[in-house]
Design an enzyme around this catalytic site. Structure first.
Site, PDB file in Angstrom:
ATOM      1  CG  ASP A 238      41.293  36.064  35.199  1.00  0.00           C
ATOM      2  OD1 ASP A 238      40.216  36.572  35.551  1.00  0.00           O
ATOM      3  OD2 ASP A 238      41.651  35.974  34.012  1.00  0.00           O
ATOM      4  CG  ASN A 248      36.760  37.093  37.933  1.00  0.00           C
ATOM      5  OD1 ASN A 248      37.205  36.587  36.901  1.00  0.00           O
ATOM      6  ND2 ASN A 248      35.539  37.581  37.993  1.00  0.00           N
TER       7      ASN A 248
HETATM    8  O1  MRU Z   1      40.745  40.816  31.119  1.00  0.00           O
HETATM    9  P1  MRU Z   1      39.914  39.639  30.721  1.00  0.00           P
HETATM   10  O2  MRU Z   1      38.742  39.998  29.879  1.00  0.00           O
HETATM   11  O3  MRU Z   1      40.756  38.531  30.145  1.00  0.00           O
HETATM   12  O4  MRU Z   1      39.346  39.104  32.102  1.00  0.00           O
HETATM   13  C1  MRU Z   1      38.479  38.004  32.100  1.00  0.00           C
HETATM   14  C2  MRU Z   1      37.956  37.645  33.441  1.00  0.00           C
HETATM   15  O5  MRU Z   1      38.285  38.237  34.436  1.00  0.00           O
HETATM   16  C3  MRU Z   1      37.090  36.429  33.498  1.00  0.00           C
HETATM   17  O6  MRU Z   1      36.128  36.563  34.504  1.00  0.00           O
HETATM   18  C4  MRU Z   1      37.964  35.203  33.808  1.00  0.00           C
HETATM   19  O7  MRU Z   1      39.049  35.141  32.923  1.00  0.00           O
HETATM   20  C5  MRU Z   1      37.203  33.941  33.727  1.00  0.00           C
HETATM   21  S1  MRU Z   1      36.785  33.492  32.081  1.00  0.00           S
HETATM   22  C6  MRU Z   1      35.984  31.999  32.125  1.00  0.00           C
END
Ligand code: MRU
Length: 344
Positions: A238, A248
């Site tokens: 992220d 992440n």
């Molecule tokens: O809370 P989320 O579902 O948005 O979190 C998503 C993640 O942590 C993913 O691993 C990250 O965004 C990478 S997506 C290519």
């Protein structure tokens, strides 16, 4: 080409798949009001760092298009309100702010254009952000595929797939590319408590593509590693700080510690839009805290006794020293080399 789509924009409406309802129902919504798009990000109808950025870009273009004024100053005030609305949706994925800044620059760097021309430019820019992401994700897959050997069992966490991007995904693009090359692989998908992105989303999209996937509970990963059942770990990101520290989904850090102990390669797959060169280390990455009900309840049923405290950080930070490499569209880099990727 996947048999579903995550998000689309035809210039008039933004359509997206409701990821909260998967795997049981495949329901698509169409939005004509930018506020609905912002709410969809906040409520995780769409989620995953690159997809959040794309949704914001589409929403901003949609909002700008619907601003009814011929006065540039008034347009600017309303445009800034739209940008603010998106900036407040989710704090950790830097792709959101990267997309907002690109849209903002499109407006501020076009002083000579008429308002109608600016609106057209914003729609074009949003569509370009989407198209670039498709190519970027494809390239991440190609760059990471060589790391996967025939017969590997690969562990992934959360969902870094087509559902989290335009198409292909980041971590799942690497997996898709290896599968496409004919390598026999098996994927272990952590269920990813509390939101279950692994069980609901990763399993859903890999299964749809005929890629062998086995779901495990998060607390089983260490046992599998001790049994030598995991050859390789790849997850998304992220936000990646300038020193390679990576935020992440919550639980990623624990996996990285376990991988180090068991000597298993631990890779991050992420586009350059996930790097935040303004942040020197992971300490400064804002971590989103989500509602307690994600932990206290499941499918409307209470799991935790009433009155008991709950803490729900949605992300954690994996220190650079636990990361074997970062797979990007520009190639695979060591965390210590991240600064080399900074755009000049
Ligand atoms: O809370 P989320 O579902 O948005 O979190 C998503 C993640 O942590 C993913 O691993 C990250 O965004 C990478 S997506 C290519």
């Amino acid at each position: 080409m996947a048999s579903f789509y995550t998000i689309r924009f035809d210039g008039e409406k933004v359509s997206m798949l409701d990821q909260r309802l998967l795997p049981e129902q495949e329901i698509y919504y169409s939005y004509t009001d930018y506020k609905e798009v912002a709410t969809a990000i906040k409520e995780m109808i769409i989620r995953g760092a690159p997809a959040i950025g794309i949704a914001a870009a589409f929403g901003i273009a949609l909002g700008a298009k619907n601003i009814e004024t011929l006065d540039k100053e008034e347009f600017k005030t309303k445009f800034d309100e739209i940008l603010d609305e998106f900036a407040k949706t989710r704090p950790t994925a830097v792709n959101l702010f990267w997309a907002i800044n690109r849209m903002k620059r499109t407006f501020y760097e076009s002083p000579c254009l008429s308002l109608n021309e600016i609106k057209d430019e914003l729609v074009l820019k949003a569509k370009r952000i989407y198209e670039e992401d498709v190519l970027t994700c494809k390239k991440i897959g190609e760059n990471g595929e060589a790391l996967i050997k025939d017969g590997y069992s690969i562990l992934t966490h959360c969902n870094a797939g087509a559902l989290a991007t335009s198409e292909f995904g980041t971590a799942l693009s690497v997996i898709r590319a290896a599968h496409k090359k004919g390598k026999k692989i098996n994927v272990y998908a952590d269920e990813t408590r509390p939101y279950l992105q692994g069980a609901r989303l990763t399993a859903w999209e890999l299964n749809k593509d005929g890629i062998p996937v086995t779901v495990i509970c998060d607390n089983m990963a260490g046992y599998l590693m001790s049994q030598r059942k995991v050859d390789f770990i790849v997850v998304g990101a992220d936000r990646i700080a300038a020193n390679g520290d990576t935020a992440n989904k919550i639980g990623t850090y624990s996996l990285a510690v376990l991988a180090k102990y068991h000597n298993i390669p631990f890779y991050i797959a992420a586009p350059l839009s996930t790097f935040d060169f303004n942040i020197q280390s992971g300490v400064d990455i804002p971590i989103e805290e989500r509602p307690a009900t994600e932990i206290t309840h499941f499918a409307g049923k209470r799991l935790v006794p009433e009155g008991v405290n709950v803490y729900n950080p949605s992300f954690d930070v994996t220190p650079a020293e636990l990361i074997t490499g970062i797979i990007t569209e520009k190639g695979v880099v060591k965390p210590a080399e991240v600064k080399r990727l900074k755009p000049v």
